[in-house]
Design an enzyme around this catalytic site. Structure first.
Site, PDB file in Angstrom:
ATOM      1  N   TRP A  90       0.773  -1.099   0.030  1.00 17.77           N
ATOM      2  CA  TRP A  90       0.020   0.033   0.107  1.00 17.77           C
ATOM      3  C   TRP A  90       0.906   1.051   0.086  1.00 17.77           C
ATOM      4  CZ3 TRP A  90      -4.301  -0.546  -2.130  1.00 17.77           C
ATOM      5  CH2 TRP A  90      -5.138  -1.637  -1.752  1.00 17.77           C
ATOM      6  N   ASP A 160      -1.673   6.520   6.402  1.00 19.63           N
ATOM      7  CA  ASP A 160      -2.639   5.502   5.941  1.00 19.63           C
ATOM      8  C   ASP A 160      -2.905   4.613   6.821  1.00 19.63           C
ATOM      9  OD1 ASP A 160      -4.077   3.766   4.530  1.00 19.63           O
ATOM     10  OD2 ASP A 160      -2.914   3.454   3.044  1.00 19.63           O
ATOM     11  N   LYS A 184     -12.117  -1.785   6.309  1.00 17.74           N
ATOM     12  CA  LYS A 184     -11.387  -2.602   7.083  1.00 17.74           C
ATOM     13  C   LYS A 184     -11.823  -2.741   8.348  1.00 17.74           C
ATOM     14  CE  LYS A 184      -8.696  -3.186   3.484  1.00 17.74           C
ATOM     15  NZ  LYS A 184      -7.929  -1.991   2.991  1.00 17.74           N
TER      16      LYS A 184
HETATM   17  C1  LIG Z   1      -7.334  -1.509   1.776  1.00 16.91           C
HETATM   18  C2  LIG Z   1      -6.213  -0.450   1.668  1.00 16.91           C
HETATM   19  C3  LIG Z   1      -6.172   0.479   0.891  1.00 16.91           C
HETATM   20  C4  LIG Z   1      -7.273   0.572  -0.328  1.00 16.91           C
HETATM   21  O1  LIG Z   1      -8.438   1.269   0.118  1.00 16.91           O
HETATM   22  P1  LIG Z   1      -9.445   1.208  -0.938  1.00 16.91           P
HETATM   23  O2  LIG Z   1     -10.559   1.814  -0.177  1.00 16.91           O
HETATM   24  O3  LIG Z   1      -9.578   0.050  -1.789  1.00 16.91           O
HETATM   25  O4  LIG Z   1      -8.836   2.484  -1.982  1.00 16.91           O
HETATM   26  C5  LIG Z   1      -5.303   1.701   1.139  1.00 16.91           C
HETATM   27  N1  LIG Z   1      -4.133   1.401   1.973  1.00 16.91           N
HETATM   28  C6  LIG Z   1      -4.314   0.361   2.921  1.00 16.91           C
HETATM   29  C7  LIG Z   1      -3.473   0.525   4.072  1.00 16.91           C
HETATM   30  C8  LIG Z   1      -5.314  -0.554   2.929  1.00 16.91           C
HETATM   31  O5  LIG Z   1      -5.428  -1.697   3.827  1.00 16.91           O
END
Ligand SMILES: *Cc1c(COP(=O)(O)O)cnc(C)c1O
Length: 350
Positions: A90, A160, A184
């Protein structure tokens, strides 16, 4: 999703109490919805202890849109490069989007060891000035997590936190931006939470497309366009569950530590069979990743798991292996079932 939250959504699906219509039917500018959005926001502020210096925004487009929106707002028009720490898939994706916008320094990249570790804490002191530093607190695919921020960069810290949002208390005042897509750990897909230091809103240039401007969203209370009403409603219920049923983020952390320890204990007891991906010091509390000795054994493991009603254990297609995602809503009983299965499997294959 926590089961009590799903039950409440089911019960209120056709008719919100006192409203006479579904949350999906009322206007986003109606008083009942404004109250729902404000309640979700206030619960996040209380849970995370968001200080007055920061704003909470509800956005769409997932975290991937943030990979672009963050450099568009924070890097455009700045003289200094952005800095990126890449600790997994990511972080790499975030970096790949940022370089489309402007100058970016790749401060550290864990690719050489297949993203099984974090940089030494001393790296934080070497990060000089920049327009911001981007990190990924939990690498969902590799199962590598910053348990704590080892230091403070000289520039605003952007994190993030998509896969470990609300899993423990954090000191929001240390972040320029803390962001997470909901799906998540915090609710259904469709809403992305962005906690931003208000001073950074001044960086959004006037000629940005309306939807892509943080300042625009802040000035309009996340109502510049129709927000994802259902997702915000559900996120609010998850936050309520965290506050009122779990008892806050400290209590959530205790639960999460217990769940993760149970699984890593099994991994460590059978090191010939279960080969953990992440180095011990940076193991994720959310995503437990490991490999088995061969593709055949892995297949047998997954087949047996399916028979034991344990689903979703196949690792991400990009890295393979096994990944047990044990987000906030995963109950201890679910982890116990998996741990017992792993012990039984080891007794037959160890
Ligand atoms: C799932 C995830 C993303 C992507 O998220 P989307 O909502 O599908 O754009 C980005 N960063 C991390 C750490 C993730 O687990």
């Amino acid at each position: 999703m926590p089961v009590p939250v799903l039950e409440q959504i089911r019960d209120e699906m056709l008719c919100l109490p006192g409203v006479g219509a579904s949350v999906m039917e009322i206007s986003h500018r109606s008083d009942p919805f404004l109250a729902i959005q404000e309640d979700a926001k206030q619960r996040l502020i209380r849970l995370l202890g968001v200080p007055q210096t920061h704003e909470v925004l509800f956005l769409q487009g997932g975290s991937r849109l943030q990979f672009s929106m963050i450099p568009m707002n924070l890097l455009r028009g700045q003289s200094l490069a952005a800095k990126y720490l890449v600790t997994g898939t990511w972080g790499k994706s975030a970096y790949d989007e940022a370089i489309k916008e402007g100058p970016v320094d790749l401060v550290w990249d864990g690719k050489a060891t297949n993203y099984d570790r974090l940089p030494e804490p001393s790296i934080w002191d070497q990060i000089g000035s920049g327009s911001y530093l981007h990190v990924t607190s939990n690498e969902t695919i590799q199962g590598v997590q910053f348990q704590d921020l080892p230091g403070m960069p000289a520039c605003p810290l952007v994190c993030d936190s998509s896969s470990d949002f609300l899993h423990r208390p954090v000191d929001v005042s240390r972040y320029g931006i803390l962001y997470a897509c909901a799906q998540k750990n915090a609710g259904p897909a469709g809403v992305t939470v962005l906690v931003i230091e208000k001073g950074l809103l001044q960086r959004s240039q006037k000629d940005l497309p309306g939807y892509l401007s943080f300042r625009n969203h802040a000035e309009n209370d996340s109502m510049w366009n129709t927000p994802p009403t259902f997702a915000i409603y559900a996120l609010g219920l998850v936050a309520k569950w965290l506050e009122e049923t779990v008892g806050g983020l400290e209590a959530m952390l205790t639960r999460n530590q217990k769940k993760a320890r149970r699984l890593y204990d099994v991994v460590d007891r059978y090191p010939q069979l279960y080969q953990g991906h992440a180095q011990t010091s940076c193991r994720s509390l959310m995503n437990v990743t490991f490999r088995l000795p061969s593709a055949e054994v892995e297949k047998a493991f997954l087949k047996g798991a399916q028979e034991a009603m344990l689903d979703g254990l196949k690792g991400h297609r990009s890295v393979g292996g096994i990944r047990a995602s044990i987000y906030n809503a995963m109950p201890e009983e679910g982890v116990e079932t998996l741990a017992c299965y792993m012990e039984q499997f080891a007794a037959h294959h160890g």
